[in-house]
Design an enzyme around this catalytic site. Sequence first.
Site, mmCIF file in Angstrom:
data_model
loop_
_atom_site.group_PDB
_atom_site.id
_atom_site.type_symbol
_atom_site.label_atom_id
_atom_site.label_comp_id
_atom_site.label_asym_id
_atom_site.label_seq_id
_atom_site.Cartn_x
_atom_site.Cartn_y
_atom_site.Cartn_z
ATOM 1 C CB VAL A 148 48.834 15.503 51.006
ATOM 2 C CG1 VAL A 148 48.000 16.675 51.470
ATOM 3 C CG2 VAL A 148 47.978 14.292 50.727
ATOM 4 C CB SER A 208 44.593 17.368 46.180
ATOM 5 O OG SER A 208 43.915 16.958 47.322
HETATM 6 O O1 DON Z 1 41.202 13.362 50.792
HETATM 7 C C1 DON Z 1 42.175 13.649 51.447
HETATM 8 O O2 DON Z 1 42.114 14.354 52.435
HETATM 9 C C2 DON Z 1 43.521 13.125 51.025
HETATM 10 N N1 DON Z 1 43.389 12.131 50.007
HETATM 11 C C3 DON Z 1 44.454 14.254 50.639
HETATM 12 C C4 DON Z 1 44.038 15.097 49.524
HETATM 13 C C5 DON Z 1 45.088 16.142 49.190
HETATM 14 O O3 DON Z 1 46.060 15.884 48.517
HETATM 15 C C6 DON Z 1 44.914 17.503 49.736
HETATM 16 N N2 DON Z 1 45.997 18.324 49.421
HETATM 17 N N3 DON Z 1 46.898 18.898 49.331
#
Ligand code: DON
Length: 308
Positions: free
Chosen positions: A262, A66
């Site tokens: 994440v 993210s």
């Molecule tokens: O879109 C998603 O849910 C994953 N690619 C995670 C995105 C993310 O990093 C959310 N955060 N902390």
Amino acid sequence: MTTTLSNELLSDILQQIKPLIGQGKVADYIPVLANVEPHQLAMAVYTVDGELFQTGFASKRFSIQSISKVLSLTLALTRYEENEIWQRVGKEPSGLPFNSLIQLELEKGIPRNPFINAGAIVITDMLQSRLSAPKQRMLEFIRLLTETPDICYNTVVAKSEMEHLSRNASIAYLMKSFNNFDNDVITVLDNYFHYCSIEMSCIELVRCFSYLANQGMSIGSKNQIITPRQTRQINALMLTCGMYDGAGEFAFRIGIPGKSGVGGGIIAVVPDAFTVAVWSPELDKSGNSLAGCTALELLANKVGRSIF
Ligand code: DON
């Protein structure tokens, strides 16, 4: 009493956060991320004067996830009038998990902010409308910002996200049902997952985001990426929305704008002073790097920097 920045200071901070390993949980929604070795810790700082400090696995690339949402918004600001963006996505913290659907239904398909999944997916939809090759363009943009020509997508991660797309597809289709989506949902999700799959090291991240500490001008390449006003606005959004439902706690403990992913990375900005990146793969309950937040708290306290 404040300390000046140095490699020793950063390495001291990493030593202090080591005992936290084991208290968080590595992201496990896709197998490639679940297999990341949790003991890898890294930190880098890049000052507006061009000084670089680093420690731990600072050259090792990881999935920025993210953190890419900040780059999507920045790229959109270079392609759209501001009002075109802010009529499709809000500027308020959500106080909910990053992939929540609740507010989207209540608020008629307008995401709360560009740093939750819904908001970043809308921004990715906008990029799809204005760029002839959105995936290639994003890579060129990041390579320019970092002055590193081999930054790339991890296509295994992107494909794995695509195989587990239900929740993000629900978000996108819900927005489409409210007419806040222009392009083919699967095409846009494919771009979005690729953006999340970008791999960068802490050193590359601090270089990449140097424009946020430097009034919109990238320090290495000397390119004015966005205006000083837009830079302040992105930093404000990072402070209020960059850490999801942990944003209040992060502002309280650390007091500088930050954006997490994440993959366990966090990028944070002290305007007119430095960018800092930290990586520790285990996450807290909000999906933010658990030891990473503590590392930033220690750094902010030791160097006596906060925006407050
Ligand atoms: O879109 C998603 O849910 C994953 N690619 C995670 C995105 C993310 O990093 C959310 N955060 N902390």
